[in-house]
Design a protein around this motif. Structure first.
Motif, mmCIF file in Angstrom:
data_model
loop_
_atom_site.group_PDB
_atom_site.id
_atom_site.type_symbol
_atom_site.label_atom_id
_atom_site.label_comp_id
_atom_site.label_asym_id
_atom_site.label_seq_id
_atom_site.Cartn_x
_atom_site.Cartn_y
_atom_site.Cartn_z
ATOM 1 N N LYS A 36 0.903 -1.033 -0.094
ATOM 2 C CA LYS A 36 -0.115 0.148 0.119
ATOM 3 C C LYS A 36 0.810 1.323 0.191
ATOM 4 O O LYS A 36 0.737 2.203 -0.843
ATOM 5 N N ALA A 37 1.884 1.186 0.969
ATOM 6 C CA ALA A 37 2.735 2.378 0.907
ATOM 7 C C ALA A 37 3.550 2.469 -0.409
ATOM 8 O O ALA A 37 3.615 3.851 -0.623
ATOM 9 N N ALA A 38 3.897 1.414 -1.030
ATOM 10 C CA ALA A 38 4.637 1.551 -2.340
ATOM 11 C C ALA A 38 3.809 2.300 -3.314
ATOM 12 O O ALA A 38 4.113 3.112 -4.131
ATOM 13 N N ALA A 39 2.443 1.749 -3.383
ATOM 14 C CA ALA A 39 1.482 2.216 -4.371
ATOM 15 C C ALA A 39 1.183 3.468 -4.106
ATOM 16 O O ALA A 39 1.095 4.442 -5.167
ATOM 17 N N LYS A 40 0.932 4.023 -2.940
ATOM 18 C CA LYS A 40 0.890 5.216 -2.363
ATOM 19 C C LYS A 40 2.025 6.427 -2.772
ATOM 20 O O LYS A 40 1.616 7.364 -3.499
ATOM 21 N N ALA A 41 3.239 5.741 -2.623
ATOM 22 C CA ALA A 41 4.462 6.516 -3.074
ATOM 23 C C ALA A 41 4.379 6.652 -4.570
ATOM 24 O O ALA A 41 4.770 7.677 -5.087
ATOM 25 N N ARG A 42 4.014 5.518 -5.229
ATOM 26 C CA ARG A 42 3.921 5.658 -6.877
ATOM 27 C C ARG A 42 2.720 6.692 -7.164
ATOM 28 O O ARG A 42 3.220 7.576 -8.158
ATOM 29 N N VAL A 43 1.496 6.763 -6.557
ATOM 30 C CA VAL A 43 0.807 7.769 -6.825
ATOM 31 C C VAL A 43 1.176 9.076 -6.688
ATOM 32 O O VAL A 43 1.126 10.010 -7.515
ATOM 33 N N GLN A 44 1.815 9.396 -5.411
ATOM 34 C CA GLN A 44 2.385 10.647 -4.941
ATOM 35 C C GLN A 44 3.405 11.157 -6.151
ATOM 36 O O GLN A 44 3.474 12.067 -6.530
ATOM 37 N N LYS A 45 4.367 10.088 -6.603
ATOM 38 C CA LYS A 45 5.486 10.382 -7.693
ATOM 39 C C LYS A 45 4.670 10.812 -8.892
ATOM 40 O O LYS A 45 5.196 11.857 -9.533
ATOM 41 N N LYS A 46 3.601 10.096 -9.243
ATOM 42 C CA LYS A 46 3.079 10.239 -10.564
ATOM 43 C C LYS A 46 2.271 11.901 -10.407
ATOM 44 O O LYS A 46 2.256 12.520 -11.260
#
Length: 210
Positions: free
Chosen positions: A152-162
């Motif tokens: 979830k944290a990785a997905a959140k980080a990816r979303v935030q990065k995007k």
């Protein structure tokens, strides 16, 4: 051991019977000697013969009585010793029986104790196995939860990065648009300035011509 001692006592009593018989023989021998002396005197008188007969009878009777009494006493003693030995043997047998029974009971108790201890150990082993199983399951769940959290944290980080990349892109586009707008404005202003300069030049020429 006691029974053996009693058997020895019985043997001693039997020896006493033999001694009594020997004593009776001695008495009989003495009686014979007396008889011989009396016989010699009997030759002298008939009265002496009668006395001799009476003495012989009395001696014989006494010797027989003494031997019988000794024999009876020895037999009684032997009987008593045998009875005592039998009683001792019975007592020893009863004692042995009791001890054997006690040993059997102790063996049974020990076996029962061992059985209980084994059962307790089995229960403890099962409980430990169940505990270990539960802890392993708990650890697996915790691992899964941690993995899910990390995902979830990785997905959140990816979303935030995007989102940040998109924001940066938008800001860059905005900056480019602002730059282009400013350049266009500058171009227009330059054009206007050029026109004004040309107009001024023309006016100056016209004034000079007048």
């Amino acid at each position: 051991k006691k029974a053996a001692k009693k058997v020895v006592k019985a043997k001693k009593a039997a020896k006493k019977v033999v001694k009594a018989k020997k004593a009776a023989k001695k008495v009989a021998k003495k009686a014979k000697t007396v008889k011989k002396g009396a016989a010699k005197k009997a030759k002298k008188a008939k009265a002496v013969k009668k006395v001799k007969k009476a003495a012989k009878k009395a001696v014989k009777k006494t010797a027989v009585k003494a031997a019988a009494a000794a024999k009876k006493a020895a037999a009684l003693k032997a009987k008593k010793a045998a009875a005592k030995a039998r009683v001792a043997k019975k007592a020893a047998a009863i004692k042995a029986k009791k001890q054997a029974a006690k040993a059997r009971v102790a063996k049974k108790v020990a076996a029962l104790k061992a059985k209980k201890a084994a059962a307790k150990a089995r229960v403890a082993k099962k409980a430990a196995a169940i505990k270990a199983k539960k802890q392993a399951a708990k650890a697996r769940v915790a691992k899964k939860v941690a993995a899910l959290k990390a995902k979830k944290a990785a997905a959140k980080a990816r979303v935030q990065k995007k989102a940040a990349a998109l924001k940066a892109k938008k800001q860059a586009a905005k900056a480019r648009a602002a730059k282009a707008k400013a350049a266009a404005k500058a171009k227009v202003a330059a054009r206007k300035a050029k026109k004004a300069a040309a107009k001024a030049k023309a006016a100056k020429k016209a004034a000079a011509a007048k």
